[in-house]
Design a protein around this motif. Structure first.
Motif, PDB file in Angstrom:
ATOM      1  N   UNK A   8     -24.446  50.122   8.935  1.00 24.73           N
ATOM      2  CA  UNK A   8     -25.816  49.698   8.703  1.00 24.73           C
ATOM      3  C   UNK A   8     -26.552  49.740  10.042  1.00 24.73           C
ATOM      4  N   UNK A   9     -27.537  50.598  10.113  1.00 25.04           N
ATOM      5  CA  UNK A   9     -28.336  50.717  11.332  1.00 25.04           C
ATOM      6  C   UNK A   9     -29.747  50.211  11.039  1.00 25.04           C
ATOM      7  N   UNK A  10     -30.613  50.237  12.039  1.00 27.35           N
ATOM      8  CA  UNK A  10     -31.956  49.670  11.885  1.00 27.35           C
ATOM      9  C   UNK A  10     -32.703  50.294  10.708  1.00 27.35           C
ATOM     10  N   UNK A  11     -32.642  51.609  10.583  1.00 26.88           N
ATOM     11  CA  UNK A  11     -33.393  52.277   9.510  1.00 26.88           C
ATOM     12  C   UNK A  11     -32.874  51.889   8.129  1.00 26.88           C
ATOM     13  N   UNK A  12     -31.544  51.731   8.002  1.00 26.61           N
ATOM     14  CA  UNK A  12     -30.992  51.355   6.696  1.00 26.61           C
ATOM     15  C   UNK A  12     -31.318  49.904   6.352  1.00 26.61           C
ATOM     16  N   UNK A  13     -31.363  49.038   7.362  1.00 27.70           N
ATOM     17  CA  UNK A  13     -31.765  47.641   7.132  1.00 27.70           C
ATOM     18  C   UNK A  13     -33.238  47.582   6.734  1.00 27.70           C
ATOM     19  N   UNK A  14     -34.051  48.395   7.399  1.00 26.95           N
ATOM     20  CA  UNK A  14     -35.474  48.443   7.056  1.00 26.95           C
ATOM     21  C   UNK A  14     -35.673  48.882   5.609  1.00 26.95           C
ATOM     22  N   UNK A  15     -34.825  49.808   5.174  1.00 31.29           N
ATOM     23  CA  UNK A  15     -34.908  50.282   3.787  1.00 31.29           C
ATOM     24  C   UNK A  15     -34.521  49.197   2.800  1.00 31.29           C
ATOM     25  N   UNK A  16     -33.517  48.387   3.144  1.00 23.30           N
ATOM     26  CA  UNK A  16     -33.076  47.299   2.258  1.00 23.30           C
ATOM     27  C   UNK A  16     -34.228  46.337   1.985  1.00 23.30           C
ATOM     28  N   UNK A  17     -34.961  45.977   3.036  1.00 25.83           N
ATOM     29  CA  UNK A  17     -36.028  44.987   2.895  1.00 25.83           C
ATOM     30  C   UNK A  17     -37.407  45.600   2.702  1.00 25.83           C
ATOM     31  N   UNK A  19     -39.307  47.229   4.767  1.00 26.19           N
ATOM     32  CA  UNK A  19     -40.198  46.947   5.886  1.00 26.19           C
ATOM     33  C   UNK A  19     -40.031  48.070   6.906  1.00 26.19           C
ATOM     34  N   UNK A  20     -40.816  48.042   7.967  1.00 27.42           N
ATOM     35  CA  UNK A  20     -40.707  49.065   9.001  1.00 27.42           C
ATOM     36  C   UNK A  20     -39.558  48.748   9.954  1.00 27.42           C
ATOM     37  N   UNK A  21     -39.083  49.773  10.621  1.00 33.07           N
ATOM     38  CA  UNK A  21     -38.035  49.574  11.621  1.00 33.07           C
ATOM     39  C   UNK A  21     -38.529  48.673  12.739  1.00 33.07           C
ATOM     40  N   UNK A  26     -38.318  43.439  15.612  1.00 32.05           N
ATOM     41  CA  UNK A  26     -38.996  42.201  15.972  1.00 32.05           C
ATOM     42  C   UNK A  26     -38.161  41.004  15.551  1.00 32.05           C
ATOM     43  N   UNK A  27     -37.591  41.071  14.352  1.00 26.25           N
ATOM     44  CA  UNK A  27     -36.698  39.996  13.884  1.00 26.25           C
ATOM     45  C   UNK A  27     -35.525  39.827  14.851  1.00 26.25           C
ATOM     46  N   UNK A  28     -34.948  40.955  15.255  1.00 25.26           N
ATOM     47  CA  UNK A  28     -33.784  40.916  16.151  1.00 25.26           C
ATOM     48  C   UNK A  28     -34.147  40.235  17.465  1.00 25.26           C
TER      49      UNK A  28
END
Length: 268
Positions: A8-17, A19-21, A26-28
């Protein structure tokens, strides 16, 4: 790394929620102390997220607004409220593979599954036969206890029949060379060879009850597909006694296991 555990990388996490990468980054930055070391790695190291990171980020996402209350979100994380949220639990189930690679978190408490592959015994046909027989037992017990006979009788009988087929194939050393190409699941030729082995190697004959079990399975399901796929049975209506069937399968399994033990001792 196998395909079962995709990173799970930033782009895949962004896809889950959805939202943008940039939002994820910013959350991180704001909530880095709640994330794993792999989600907040040293500079030059690939950033990846563990499932627990997703749980944290899901909590953050739930309360994220144009002007989010950062302290309120942190209060929730500090109180572990992200572990008591059905929506987050369901999200974790959706994105988590049910097949994972062994890791250092696995210990004797991991009794909710099995380690499969490697040097496992799945290739042992007799071991499989015992497993299918046990599965049939459990289905029968559940059916009787919960009055679910009609719902469970097909998988129960399939497991028993398949166990019988595997027992016979193992004892008779069935392989592709002596395969019946027209019907490789036909119990009749297997059983005939089995009876020859009993006579020539052990000087005994097969009891009637044993023969009746094999003959009955073959009569109802000659191709091994009736109870697996739901085919029409061109036979008169009958009553199947679950208790008697389970008892006879228990006797049969013990018989096969004794023969297997004798064969093993003779081979050694």
């Amino acid at each position: 790394m196998s395909d079962f555990n995709k990173k799970l990388i930033v782009s895949s996490v962004a896809k889950i929620f959805e939202v943008s990468s940039d939002t994820v980054k910013k959350w991180i930055k704001i909530f880095h102390e709640y994330l794993s070391s792999s989600a907040v790695p040293p500079k030059g190291t690939e950033r990846t997220f563990e499932i627990e990171d997703i749980r944290v980020l899901a909590h953050i996402f739930s309360y994220w607004e144009d002007e989010p209350d950062i302290e309120y979100i942190k209060m929730g994380l500090n109180s572990n409220s992200h572990y008591d949220n059905e929506l987050i639990d369901n999200l974790i189930l959706q994105i988590s593979p049910f097949v994972i690679e062994p890791n250092d978190k696995m210990d004797e408490t991991w009794k909710h599954g099995v380690l499969f592959g490697g040097l496992g015994e799945i290739g042992d046909r007799f071991y499989l036969a015992n497993s299918y027989k046990l599965a049939g037992d459990r289905l029968i017990e559940t059916a009787l206890q919960n009055e679910e006979s009609w719902d469970l009788f097909s998988p129960a009988i399939y497991n028993y029949r398949h166990a019988t087929e595997l027992y016979l194939k193992d004892i008779t050393n069935f392989n592709k060379e002596n395969n019946n190409k027209r019907n490789p699941h036909d119990l009749k030729p297997l059983f005939e060879k089995f009876k020859v082995i009993l006579s020539e190697d052990y000087g005994t004959t097969c009891p009637d009850w044993f023969s009746n079990v094999v003959d009955t399975f073959n009569k109802f399901d000659p191709g091994g597909t009736t109870f697996r796929y739901g085919e029409r049975v061109n036979l008169d209506e009958v009553f199947i006694d679950f208790v008697q069937m389970k008892t006879l399968m228990g006797w049969m399994s013990k018989s096969f296991n004794k023969i297997r033990e004798r064969q093993s001792s003779m081979d050694s």
